[in-house]
Design an enzyme around this catalytic site. Structure first.
Site, PDB file in Angstrom:
ATOM      1  N   GLY A  33       7.368  12.148  -9.166  1.00 24.87           N
ATOM      2  CA  GLY A  33       8.236  12.650  -8.108  1.00 24.87           C
ATOM      3  C   GLY A  33       9.432  11.730  -7.929  1.00 24.87           C
ATOM      4  O   GLY A  33       9.355  10.536  -8.246  1.00 24.87           O
ATOM      5  N   GLN A  69      16.379   7.849  -3.768  1.00 21.01           N
ATOM      6  CA  GLN A  69      16.037   6.783  -4.721  1.00 21.01           C
ATOM      7  C   GLN A  69      17.094   6.560  -5.785  1.00 21.01           C
ATOM      8  O   GLN A  69      17.102   5.536  -6.454  1.00 21.01           O
ATOM      9  CB  GLN A  69      14.698   7.107  -5.401  1.00 21.01           C
ATOM     10  CG  GLN A  69      13.511   7.072  -4.455  1.00 21.01           C
ATOM     11  CD  GLN A  69      12.251   7.499  -5.157  1.00 21.01           C
ATOM     12  OE1 GLN A  69      11.958   8.691  -5.230  1.00 21.01           O
ATOM     13  NE2 GLN A  69      11.510   6.553  -5.713  1.00 21.01           N
ATOM     14  N   CYS A  79       5.239   4.147  -6.506  1.00 19.91           N
ATOM     15  CA  CYS A  79       6.606   4.618  -6.275  1.00 19.91           C
ATOM     16  C   CYS A  79       7.529   3.985  -7.300  1.00 19.91           C
ATOM     17  O   CYS A  79       7.422   2.781  -7.565  1.00 19.91           O
ATOM     18  CB  CYS A  79       7.027   4.216  -4.863  1.00 19.91           C
ATOM     19  SG  CYS A  79       8.701   4.704  -4.436  1.00 19.91           S
ATOM     20  N   LEU A  80       8.423   4.791  -7.849  1.00 25.11           N
ATOM     21  CA  LEU A  80       9.365   4.252  -8.843  1.00 25.11           C
ATOM     22  C   LEU A  80      10.286   3.193  -8.234  1.00 25.11           C
ATOM     23  O   LEU A  80      10.835   2.369  -8.946  1.00 25.11           O
ATOM     24  CB  LEU A  80      10.202   5.394  -9.454  1.00 25.11           C
ATOM     25  CG  LEU A  80       9.400   6.407 -10.282  1.00 25.11           C
ATOM     26  CD1 LEU A  80      10.311   7.534 -10.760  1.00 25.11           C
ATOM     27  CD2 LEU A  80       8.723   5.722 -11.460  1.00 25.11           C
ATOM     28  N   HIS A  93      10.981   9.670   1.732  1.00 25.51           N
ATOM     29  CA  HIS A  93      12.167   9.009   1.150  1.00 25.51           C
ATOM     30  C   HIS A  93      13.452   9.590   1.746  1.00 25.51           C
ATOM     31  O   HIS A  93      14.386   8.857   2.058  1.00 25.51           O
ATOM     32  CB  HIS A  93      12.209   9.210  -0.367  1.00 25.51           C
ATOM     33  CG  HIS A  93      11.416   8.207  -1.151  1.00 25.51           C
ATOM     34  ND1 HIS A  93      11.617   6.846  -1.059  1.00 25.51           N
ATOM     35  CD2 HIS A  93      10.444   8.374  -2.083  1.00 25.51           C
ATOM     36  CE1 HIS A  93      10.788   6.224  -1.892  1.00 25.51           C
ATOM     37  NE2 HIS A  93      10.062   7.124  -2.513  1.00 25.51           N
TER      38      HIS A  93
HETATM   39 ZN    ZN Z   1       8.599   6.851  -3.887  1.00 29.52          ZN
END
Ligand code: ZN
Length: 191
Positions: free
Chosen positions: A70, A75, A115-116, A161
């Site tokens: 995701g 981000q 999370c990236l 986010h």
């Molecule tokens: Zn994330």
């Protein structure tokens, strides 16, 4: 040689993703926690136009390349309410949500999240077990889905986010400060 088209990486999809196959892709840099830009509250998309479809396409490529399941626009430092996800094993079910809103929730569950933007950190977070989300697809058409399990967790994580919230902020202050120290050390090593 021609860069690959979306036909190769993006499957047919009821949310109108097909149209993206004519757009060329670009990898976007992902912000890393604790970058303060991750706390920006994203603005609603007023018109789902070519620019938004381009953003969705670039976000999809960025998510698949990372690899992740995701990605929220926040981000990649674009503060519009757009998210993509694909929780399928074979990465064949891309879903895009524009202006997503949780309109119903029920129950509680816990799952381990990553999370990236917080690389290498996996922590358990409490979420709603079942949710309904209303959003626009990449053609600007409204749709609603019911989600549970991993999809529900992923949607709640990504919508957070868009509201400027990162999953580690649900943890205790002590845990969060340890995570920040670990990330700062990683940043020094990779710099
Ligand atoms: Zn994330």
């Amino acid at each position: 040689m021609e860069p690959p088209g979306y036909a190769e990486i993006l499957p047919a999809n009821p949310a109108g993703i097909n149209r993206l196959k004519t757009i060329f892709m670009a990898l976007l840099p992902i912000l890393r926690y604790p970058d303060p830009r991750l706390h920006t509250v994203a603005k609603p998309v007023e018109a789902v136009d070519a620019g938004i479809r381009r953003l969705v396409a670039d976000m999809a490529e960025t998510m698949y390349a990372a690899p992740g399941i995701g990605l929220a626009a926040t981000q990649v430092d674009v503060h519009k309410r757009v998210l993509v996800l694909d929780i399928s094993e074979d990465k064949s079910k891309l879903q895009a949500f524009v202006n997503p809103a949780i309109v119903w929730r029920e129950g509680e569950c816990v799952g381990e999240e990553g999370c990236l933007s917080v690389p290498g950190i996996y922590e358990t977070v409490k979420r709603s077990e079942r949710i309904k989300v209303r959003a626009l697809d990449t053609e600007g058409e409204p749709f609603e889905i019911a989600a549970d399990g991993l999809l529900a967790i992923c949607l709640q994580h990504e919508i957070d986010h868009l509201d400027g919230k990162v999953f580690v902020e649900y943890l205790s202050r002590l845990k969060l400060s340890r995570i920040k120290a670990k990330l700062a050390k990683q940043a020094r090593i990779t710099a």
